[in-house]
Design an enzyme around this catalytic site. Sequence first.
Site, PDB file in Angstrom:
ATOM      1  CE  LYS A 114      -0.964   7.469   2.024  1.00 44.03           C
ATOM      2  NZ  LYS A 114      -1.026   8.882   2.444  1.00 44.03           N
TER       3      LYS A 114
ATOM      4  CG  ASP B 129      -0.635   3.932   8.073  1.00 46.07           C
ATOM      5  OD1 ASP B 129       0.076   3.584   7.107  1.00 46.07           O
ATOM      6  OD2 ASP B 129      -1.236   5.027   8.110  1.00 46.07           O
TER       7      ASP B 129
ATOM      8  CD  GLU C  70       5.469   9.836  -5.150  1.00 49.68           C
ATOM      9  OE1 GLU C  70       6.178   8.843  -5.424  1.00 49.68           O
ATOM     10  OE2 GLU C  70       5.502  10.415  -4.059  1.00 49.68           O
ATOM     11  CB  SER C  71       4.199   8.204  -1.716  1.00 46.78           C
ATOM     12  OG  SER C  71       2.993   8.834  -1.321  1.00 46.78           O
TER      13      SER C  71
ATOM     14  CE  LYS D 231      -3.624   9.962   9.406  1.00 44.98           C
ATOM     15  NZ  LYS D 231      -3.649  10.101   7.942  1.00 44.98           N
TER      16      LYS D 231
ATOM     17  CB  THR E 108       2.526  15.673  -1.421  1.00 49.24           C
ATOM     18  OG1 THR E 108       3.120  15.511  -2.711  1.00 49.24           O
ATOM     19  CG2 THR E 108       2.722  14.397  -0.631  1.00 49.24           C
TER      20      THR E 108
ATOM     21  CG  ASP F 294       1.769   1.692   4.609  1.00 52.25           C
ATOM     22  OD1 ASP F 294       0.604   1.251   4.591  1.00 52.25           O
ATOM     23  OD2 ASP F 294       2.034   2.875   4.900  1.00 52.25           O
TER      24      ASP F 294
ATOM     25  CB  SER G 235       2.933   5.994   7.544  1.00 54.03           C
ATOM     26  OG  SER G 235       2.580   5.513   6.266  1.00 54.03           O
ATOM     27  CG  HIS G 236       6.360   4.882   4.831  1.00 52.40           C
ATOM     28  ND1 HIS G 236       5.467   5.909   5.009  1.00 52.40           N
ATOM     29  CD2 HIS G 236       7.503   5.447   4.409  1.00 52.40           C
ATOM     30  CE1 HIS G 236       6.062   7.050   4.694  1.00 52.40           C
ATOM     31  NE2 HIS G 236       7.297   6.805   4.331  1.00 52.40           N
TER      32      HIS G 236
ATOM     33  CG  ASP H 146      -1.654   5.015   4.580  1.00 49.92           C
ATOM     34  OD1 ASP H 146      -0.609   4.345   4.443  1.00 49.92           O
ATOM     35  OD2 ASP H 146      -1.650   6.179   5.033  1.00 49.92           O
ATOM     36  NE  ARG H 147       2.965   5.795   2.343  1.00 54.70           N
ATOM     37  CZ  ARG H 147       3.955   6.623   2.055  1.00 54.70           C
ATOM     38  NH1 ARG H 147       4.905   6.254   1.223  1.00 54.70           N
ATOM     39  NH2 ARG H 147       4.012   7.817   2.595  1.00 54.70           N
TER      40      ARG H 147
END
Length: 542
Positions: free
Chosen positions: A375, A278, A363-364, A125, A343, A276, A112-113, A280-281
């Site tokens: 997401k 991957d 929130e992330s 994952k 979360t 980010d 991810s990030h 998703d953010r």
Amino acid sequence: MTRTVPSTPCSGQKPGTSGLRKKVKVFQQPNYAENFIQSVFDVVERAPGSALVVGGDGRYHNRTVIQQAIRIAAANGYGKVLVGRGGILSTPAASNVIRKYGASGGLILSASHNPGGPDEDFGIKYNIANGGPAPEAVTEAIYARTQTIDRWLTVDAPDVDLDRLGSTQVEAMTVDVIDSVSDYAELMESLFDFNAIRANVEGGFTMAFDAMSAVTGPYAIEILENRLGFPKGTVRNGIPLEDFGGHHPDPNMVHAHELFDTMFGPDAPDFGAASDGDGDRNLIVGRHRFVTPSDSLAMLAANAHLAPGYAGGLNGIARSMPTSAAADRVAEALGLPCFETPTGWKFFGNLLDAGMATICGEESAGTGSDHVREKDGLWAVLLWLNILAVRRIGVDQLAREHWARFGRNYYARHDYEALPTDRADALMAELNQSLSSLSGKPFGNLTISTADNFSYLDPVDGSTSSNQGVRILFEGGSRVVFRLSGTGTEGATLRVYLERYEPVGGDLDRETPEMLADLIRAADAIAGIARHTGRTAPDVVT
């Protein structure tokens, strides 16, 4: 021909909130990645000859593990593997591919990030057939298998050319290298009014998008520049790099500071966004106006009906427990249910599948809807663009009008990163032991009303998830939440979430640090942050 490779368990293969994340050098150890992938295949449900999706965010070691996974999948009876061209699949795009092509699941190779490179992070994952992250029962079964595994299966076959679209045979299994960018762009066109956004661009609406040298670059270039008509160069850092250009691909005020400098500069464009590692953010920032992820969720939910894909209204809104209650106020006004979950996006999956929620957020910087089961950073950006185009206003005006209607939840997250695990655990243990005695205690001008450790009862399947974070609720609606993050690869990260509600008619446009000052002092006093960690300030504030 299938070949059996004897093995023994590798320690530390318990998946966290978003899969197994470790340093690259850990994954490069003999049998480490192979053991974990085989453990997944040993326990997940699938019919003979099922399809598997494989891809990642392009970070260092991505291509190596993809080739390993292809051979192991062939040896384990999969009929087809779908892999993104170049080994690239954003996390939301992977979810879309799983759902569109009816795959039994997918391996997403990402941290991810987290930073990438030979000395940095890697991750794997597993997502299930609905396109969402594996639920706790599955990840627990995978972990149990890693503790007893004694062999993994493979075939002897040459590497698949990941850069050429088309099909290749690996033993009896077909490997299809697909254009996931096109699949994803078509999905976005079905949800949003591209004509309205294009007209806004033609009318002079400007934008800056930072892909952070990560996976979203190809998707953003295709959609924003090629299909929506933003000028070339609107997407910055659009080529995915194995080390993300040496940067930390986390879309926040610290790591996306160049975008912030642009958006708060004298010649700022109308809209700024980032995604980010991957994909998703998301980060949303208007001209001289930062929108917190919690506020973004609430504002998107309040205006989603302006996009064609959501014109019929929402079934419900869901948010993670640490996310501010701003979305709750929108749900109440719209007469919608609002769900508070632990979360981790996997907790939204049941609600989305059951049709109980349409839009979800954390929130992330994670926001998404029922179009996939992850997401989706670029989805959030496009919904913002759709809303702004229809309403013909800017981000700042939209935010002010939203707060005037619903009030404002001033909000921040303080991260204390790479803490010694024993110190972080000691802080949380002491805090949990004190919960029963905190009610009614004053801290400065704040008084605690209740304190607990959040537990979630899933309304769909009846499962319970306990120990999800400590909540300190104060009289008047303010609160502090403490939890340890499961997304790091080194030490422990303590996250402290601070929230103050200011009602309609109150101080709605003050500086967030000023409005949270009392809560920051109370959080340190309640948990003994400085005493336990030796830190006098957080490493990252978002």
